[in-house]
Design a protein around this motif. Sequence first.
Motif, PDB file in Angstrom:
ATOM      1  N   LYS A   2       0.822  -1.199   0.000  1.00 14.90           N
ATOM      2  CA  LYS A   2       0.000   0.000   0.000  1.00 14.90           C
ATOM      3  C   LYS A   2       0.862   1.258   0.000  1.00 14.90           C
ATOM      4  CE  LYS A   2      -3.868   2.126   2.448  1.00 14.90           C
ATOM      5  NZ  LYS A   2      -4.792   2.026   3.622  1.00 14.90           N
ATOM      6  N   SER A   3       1.959   1.230   0.770  1.00 20.48           N
ATOM      7  CA  SER A   3       2.868   2.377   0.835  1.00 20.48           C
ATOM      8  C   SER A   3       3.563   2.595  -0.502  1.00 20.48           C
ATOM      9  CB  SER A   3       3.907   2.169   1.932  1.00 20.48           C
ATOM     10  OG  SER A   3       3.293   2.060   3.195  1.00 20.48           O
ATOM     11  N   ALA A   6       1.145   4.232  -2.858  1.00 18.29           N
ATOM     12  CA  ALA A   6       0.977   5.648  -2.541  1.00 18.29           C
ATOM     13  C   ALA A   6       2.167   6.464  -3.030  1.00 18.29           C
ATOM     14  CB  ALA A   6       0.799   5.814  -1.028  1.00 18.29           C
ATOM     15  N   ALA A   7       3.361   5.921  -2.862  1.00 18.61           N
ATOM     16  CA  ALA A   7       4.570   6.620  -3.314  1.00 18.61           C
ATOM     17  C   ALA A   7       4.590   6.730  -4.836  1.00 18.61           C
ATOM     18  CB  ALA A   7       5.811   5.882  -2.817  1.00 18.61           C
ATOM     19  N   PRO A 332      -1.010  10.741   1.254  1.00 21.83           N
ATOM     20  CA  PRO A 332       0.074  10.565   2.238  1.00 21.83           C
ATOM     21  C   PRO A 332       0.564  11.887   2.815  1.00 21.83           C
ATOM     22  CG  PRO A 332       0.459   9.203   0.309  1.00 21.83           C
ATOM     23  CD  PRO A 332      -0.672  10.124  -0.035  1.00 21.83           C
ATOM     24  N   SER A 334      -1.238  14.573   3.117  1.00 25.00           N
ATOM     25  CA  SER A 334      -2.299  15.028   4.007  1.00 25.00           C
ATOM     26  C   SER A 334      -2.158  14.391   5.383  1.00 25.00           C
ATOM     27  CB  SER A 334      -3.675  14.679   3.423  1.00 25.00           C
ATOM     28  OG  SER A 334      -3.926  15.390   2.244  1.00 25.00           O
ATOM     29  N   HIS A 335      -1.882  13.096   5.409  1.00 21.99           N
ATOM     30  CA  HIS A 335      -1.730  12.389   6.680  1.00 21.99           C
ATOM     31  C   HIS A 335      -0.553  12.950   7.468  1.00 21.99           C
ATOM     32  CE1 HIS A 335      -4.870   9.840   5.404  1.00 21.99           C
ATOM     33  NE2 HIS A 335      -4.161   9.022   4.642  1.00 21.99           N
ATOM     34  N   LEU A 336       0.543  13.252   6.774  1.00 17.99           N
ATOM     35  CA  LEU A 336       1.732  13.786   7.453  1.00 17.99           C
ATOM     36  C   LEU A 336       1.439  15.154   8.063  1.00 17.99           C
ATOM     37  CD1 LEU A 336       4.753  13.717   8.142  1.00 17.99           C
ATOM     38  CD2 LEU A 336       5.207  14.681   5.869  1.00 17.99           C
TER      39      LEU A 336
END
Length: 484
Positions: A2-3, A6-7, A332, A334-336
């Motif tokens: 998943k990561s 996203a990257a 990602p 946004s989460h950070l």
Amino acid sequence: MKSLKAAFKFVPVLVMAALMISGVDALTAAPVAAFTAIAVAMLTEKLKFNECLDAAMDSVSKILIALFILMFAYAMASAFMSTGVGAAIVNIALGLGVTGKTVAVVGLTVTAVLSVATGTSWGTFAACAPIFLWLNHLVDGNLLLTTAAIAGGACFGDNIGLISDTTVVSSGIQGVEVIDRIRHQGVWSVLCLFITGIIFFICGLGLPGHTTNGADAIAAIPTEVFDFLATERPAAVDLLHQIEAGVPIYMVIPLILVIVLAIMGMSTFICLGAGIVSAYLLGTLAGTIPSFGSYVDLMTAGFSDAGSWVIVMMMWVAAFGGVMGRIDAFAPLSHLVLKISRKVRHLMTCNAILSLFGNAALADEMAQIVTVGPIIKDLVEKNVEGDEKAMYTLKLRNATFGDALGVFGSQLIPWHVYIAFYIGMATAVYPLHQFVGLDIIRYNFMAMTAVGSLVLLTFTGLDRFIPLFKLPAEPDVRLKKENL
């Protein structure tokens, strides 16, 4: 897995950034990034090409009004530069007499007003550097102080000018009206200019007090400087000749009319139309317009200049943003940001910092606006909730971040293209000094004041003391609970 996915969705942003850093202009980088985004969308989300195209076209449709504004803005900028509006502004200021004590303050003021009238910081600096650097020479002013003053002042109109491409583009990307954006930040911008003027005045108190005028400064400019400008910035040569020959004072009326209408809250098109019509009528009276046909050609050239670069680039950027939004590529980030944000103000401050870092990384203010702009827009739209008016105000501040931290931030980044242009132009028009990056940065109080105050006011909430500049606070706006 998943990561990794996203990257991978962030690859189009990296492609655009890499192209811009390598020297490819935005008109080429934007479509390459857009097609990269489509490819990524098809691979990661299994979208069909037509679905990607629909997302891109939907995004482009939302900025159509900004594209029309750009065309009229370029036309009015051409009119103001050619009919004598710009020359009248400079002559009024220089007619008051300039000394070593005041040359930096006058330079700051003239370039600030001229950049509002012409919508270009580069063109303003190119036109004013020969005048003020040689004026400074004649009155024994501080060369670096004066250079920094006209550099910072030239950026003023690029940040708040109704006809500035960075103002229009940053507003279009955030989906706000240009006139609303100018009203939102207008008082703050003028306060920054006023504070900077005081600082320059204080710095010049110990300098000589004998006077000179603009005509003497232009007479002192070497022929080779005019030859250089004729090649690099021909409009600057026309402006210098108008300043030397003189134009009627009433040629400042079109600019005053546009500013008054903007303050009254009139439509952007009404403001631009009033400027174009009044410049024609008064230019005809002053004899700076040979014929109606020549003025029509001037307007056509303005439309052509906008359409040949900025409008096409904006369409591709909007298409890029539409596809990236369709695949939620900025989740990602946004989460950070949400991890370090407990209030909407914290998130907005992060948007400011992202704009600054993007400008430093890309070394180009327009690249920062078109690359980081969609990211900070997405951060607000996906993570903040509030009523329509409050959310619109956050969009206005995002547009201000993109433009102000792009244009003024550039003045504090040694490797930025702005600094490179200013150094090259200053060295060419005043060969008695070999300019380096720190010469522009060291005394650039305009950039320091604008950048520092914008970030500080946003973070602390002190912007509530500045009319029209206040951000909505909790609970009028709040971070979405499901994202915390």
